[in-house]
Design an enzyme around this catalytic site. Structure first.
Site, PDB file in Angstrom:
ATOM      1  N   ASP A 101      -4.133  30.685  -1.270  1.00 57.20           N
ATOM      2  CA  ASP A 101      -3.102  30.568  -2.313  1.00 57.20           C
ATOM      3  C   ASP A 101      -1.773  30.032  -1.781  1.00 57.20           C
ATOM      4  O   ASP A 101      -0.707  30.384  -2.287  1.00 57.20           O
ATOM      5  CB  ASP A 101      -2.836  31.929  -3.002  1.00 57.20           C
ATOM      6  CG  ASP A 101      -4.107  32.554  -3.516  1.00 57.20           C
ATOM      7  OD1 ASP A 101      -4.955  31.806  -4.026  1.00 57.20           O
ATOM      8  OD2 ASP A 101      -4.254  33.782  -3.391  1.00 57.20           O
ATOM      9  N   GLY A 141      -9.035  28.704  -6.313  1.00 56.76           N
ATOM     10  CA  GLY A 141      -8.490  28.245  -7.581  1.00 56.76           C
ATOM     11  C   GLY A 141      -7.222  27.500  -7.300  1.00 56.76           C
ATOM     12  O   GLY A 141      -6.394  27.966  -6.526  1.00 56.76           O
ATOM     13  N   GLN A 191      -9.261  28.665   0.455  1.00 57.17           N
ATOM     14  CA  GLN A 191      -8.831  29.941   1.040  1.00 57.17           C
ATOM     15  C   GLN A 191      -7.837  29.640   2.180  1.00 57.17           C
ATOM     16  O   GLN A 191      -7.110  28.670   2.083  1.00 57.17           O
ATOM     17  CB  GLN A 191     -10.022  30.774   1.540  1.00 57.17           C
ATOM     18  CG  GLN A 191     -10.851  31.387   0.404  1.00 57.17           C
ATOM     19  CD  GLN A 191     -11.834  30.415  -0.207  1.00 57.17           C
ATOM     20  OE1 GLN A 191     -12.531  29.693   0.488  1.00 57.17           O
ATOM     21  NE2 GLN A 191     -11.899  30.389  -1.522  1.00 57.17           N
TER      22      GLN A 191
HETATM   23  P1  IMP Z   1     -14.931  36.337  -1.680  1.00 56.77           P
HETATM   24  O1  IMP Z   1     -14.590  35.021  -1.085  1.00 56.77           O
HETATM   25  O2  IMP Z   1     -14.995  36.325  -3.178  1.00 56.77           O
HETATM   26  O3  IMP Z   1     -16.145  36.953  -1.061  1.00 56.77           O
HETATM   27  O4  IMP Z   1     -13.716  37.344  -1.356  1.00 56.77           O
HETATM   28  C1  IMP Z   1     -13.428  37.786  -0.027  1.00 56.77           C
HETATM   29  C2  IMP Z   1     -11.931  37.961   0.181  1.00 56.77           C
HETATM   30  O5  IMP Z   1     -11.304  36.678   0.145  1.00 56.77           O
HETATM   31  C3  IMP Z   1     -11.229  38.782  -0.911  1.00 56.77           C
HETATM   32  O6  IMP Z   1     -10.155  39.477  -0.320  1.00 56.77           O
HETATM   33  C4  IMP Z   1     -10.674  37.731  -1.854  1.00 56.77           C
HETATM   34  O7  IMP Z   1      -9.571  38.196  -2.574  1.00 56.77           O
HETATM   35  C5  IMP Z   1     -10.293  36.645  -0.855  1.00 56.77           C
HETATM   36  N1  IMP Z   1     -10.295  35.292  -1.437  1.00 56.77           N
HETATM   37  C6  IMP Z   1     -11.369  34.529  -1.721  1.00 56.77           C
HETATM   38  N2  IMP Z   1     -10.988  33.350  -2.222  1.00 56.77           N
HETATM   39  C7  IMP Z   1      -9.648  33.356  -2.234  1.00 56.77           C
HETATM   40  C8  IMP Z   1      -8.663  32.387  -2.612  1.00 56.77           C
HETATM   41  O8  IMP Z   1      -8.949  31.262  -3.033  1.00 56.77           O
HETATM   42  N3  IMP Z   1      -7.365  32.759  -2.466  1.00 56.77           N
HETATM   43  C9  IMP Z   1      -7.008  33.963  -1.973  1.00 56.77           C
HETATM   44  N4  IMP Z   1      -7.898  34.897  -1.595  1.00 56.77           N
HETATM   45  C10 IMP Z   1      -9.193  34.597  -1.734  1.00 56.77           C
END
Ligand code: IMP
Length: 431
Positions: A13, A40, A225
């Protein structure tokens, strides 16, 4: 030959989408190499705000081609929705400009279900995943039982594989998590039909990109990410399941190291994180609300994918040094500078106190079990009162803002090349 890699230097983000948007105006290809619709990004084109989760932001530039690389995990129904949104927004989508790697893996409804049940079963140790099936899809990839986009090109075999996958995952859901079974007949058919619609876009994108780079095209690799969520180098286990750092761009796109030119790290000028895990400089209550906002503005700190309020804190220079080091960053882009306007003083963490020792670099890697006892040591800088949003030249920035930016350069040992001072496309200062 030129490949620029854009990487989030924090926990995601960071505002990468806008910078990709800026740079991809000149790119022949804009390529994403990791993750899925857990990411996103918001791109503003004139008055239209587009929320993208899978397709690289470069798509908004008519001459730029986009690639979803082999390192990604793709939920077909989400991708189809995104394609529709873009078409409604008058953005051309065709098999001449959208390419999906044969080797990218698919996220199925069963992966999403598994993600949510796994997360529930973790109880107080939950990671705070986005629930988008990311972990389970990468689990299947590593276990060598995943479904790949290339499988879609052999429809009969694909059908068999999907049925096998759905039955197997249903059995796990039922036996391990006591989850009611998903009705296979309807959901398998829907998943297959959605997947087949992606057929025209599926290609050997690694070959395409290697050729492009060899022929002097400009390729922009768009990270998703952030470095601190990297499966190996992040705050494990509070991470995502892919390689989000610069090395991931090469393996996640099927290209080699030869073409790499710039490795651009994007960071907010304060720290944010969604989900659980260590956060040494976290702020709470009123101080947090000041940085987070209330949610009424699109730029307030609430997740684009899940809408969750982000955890916020002062900027962490020790983590920045780590991100520079792990990724080999060559320059920094700073975002959200305008949000700090009006603060009398700004804190920046330059070291940690651990037991009686002081460290200005990560003492134990990013071991989550160690980080909870890190005490941040802050330097205090003067704030500024001027509204930065209309400033476009370095010379016009307040003296205190320049000092704050120079502090980033001192800590990171690399230059700051772009500073964003507002949410609009043109609200940037290019040095
Ligand atoms: P996952 O990728 O859905 O398995 O989530 C694993 C961790 O990564 C969690 O703490 C999410 O909130 C974080 N996370 C995954 N994608 C994003 C992103 O695009 N921005 C910020 N945090 C993310």
């Amino acid at each position: 030959m030129s490949l620029d890699i854009i990487i989030g230097a924090q926990w995601g983000d960071e505002g990468k989408g806008r910078i990709v948007d800026l740079l991809s105006a000149k790119a022949d290809y804009c390529a994403r190499f990791s993750g899925g619709d857990n990411a996103g990004h918001t791109v503003t084109v004139q008055d239209t705000i587009l929320k993208l989760h899978l397709i690289p932001s470069g798509i908004v530039h008519p001459l730029t081609k986009v690639i979803l690389g082999n390192g990604m995990v793709i939920n077909p129904s989400m991708l189809l929705k995104e394609i529709e949104t873009l078409i409604t927004g008058d953005i051309e989508i065709s098999s001449e400009r959208l390419f999906i790697s044969l080797a990218a893996h698919l996220i199925t409804p069963w992966h999403c279900q598994l993600d949510q049940f796994q997360e529930k079963s973790r109880g107080k140790d939950r990671i705070g995943t986005t629930g988008k099936g990311i972990g389970p899809a990468y689990m299947d990839k590593a276990a060598r039982i995943g479904l790949r986009c290339g499988d879609i090109l052999k429809p009969e075999l694909f059908r068999e594989k999907v049925i096998e996958h759905a039955s197997r995952t249903n059995r796990v859901l039922e036996s391990v998590y006591g989850c009611p079974l998903i009705d296979l007949s309807a959901s398998v058919e829907l998943f297959i039909q959605d997947s087949l619609k992606l057929t025209p876009y599926i290609k050997d994108t690694g070959f395409l990109l290697r050729e492009a780079i060899h022929n002097g095209k400009y390729v922009l690799a768009e990270g998703a990410q952030g470095t601190l969520l990297d499966i190996d180098h992040g705050t494990y286990p509070f991470v995502t399941s892919s390689c989000t750092s610069a090395a991931g761009a090469l393996s996640g796109l099927g290209i080699n190291i030869q073409g790499v030119n710039r490795i651009i790290g994007v960071t907010k000028v304060f720290q944010t994180r969604v989900g659980a895990g260590p956060f040494p400089t976290e702020l709470f209550e009123d101080k947090a609300i000041r940085l987070r906002g209330t949610g009424e503005n699109p730029w307030d700190e609430f997740g684009t994918t899940t809408g969750r309020p982000r955890r916020v804190g002062w900027f962490d220079g020790v983590l920045l040094k780590y991100a520079v080091d792990i990724n080999g960053l060559t320059e920094l882009v700073l975002t959200k500078m305008d949000i700090l306007t009006g603060l009398p003083k700004i804190q920046i963490c330059t070291a940690y106190k651990v037991d009686e020792n002081i460290y200005d670099t990560q003492p134990h890697g990013l071991d989550a079990t160690q980080m909870d006892k890190y005490q941040p040591i802050y330097e205090e800088l003067e704030g500024w009162q001027d509204d930065l949003r209309d400033i476009r030249r370095w010379e016009d920035l307040p003296r205190e803002t320049k000092k704050y930016i120079e502090k980033f350069e001192t800590i990171a040992g690399i230059p700051v090349s772009i500073i964003s001072v507002g949410p609009e496309r043109n609200q940037v200062i290019i040095r």
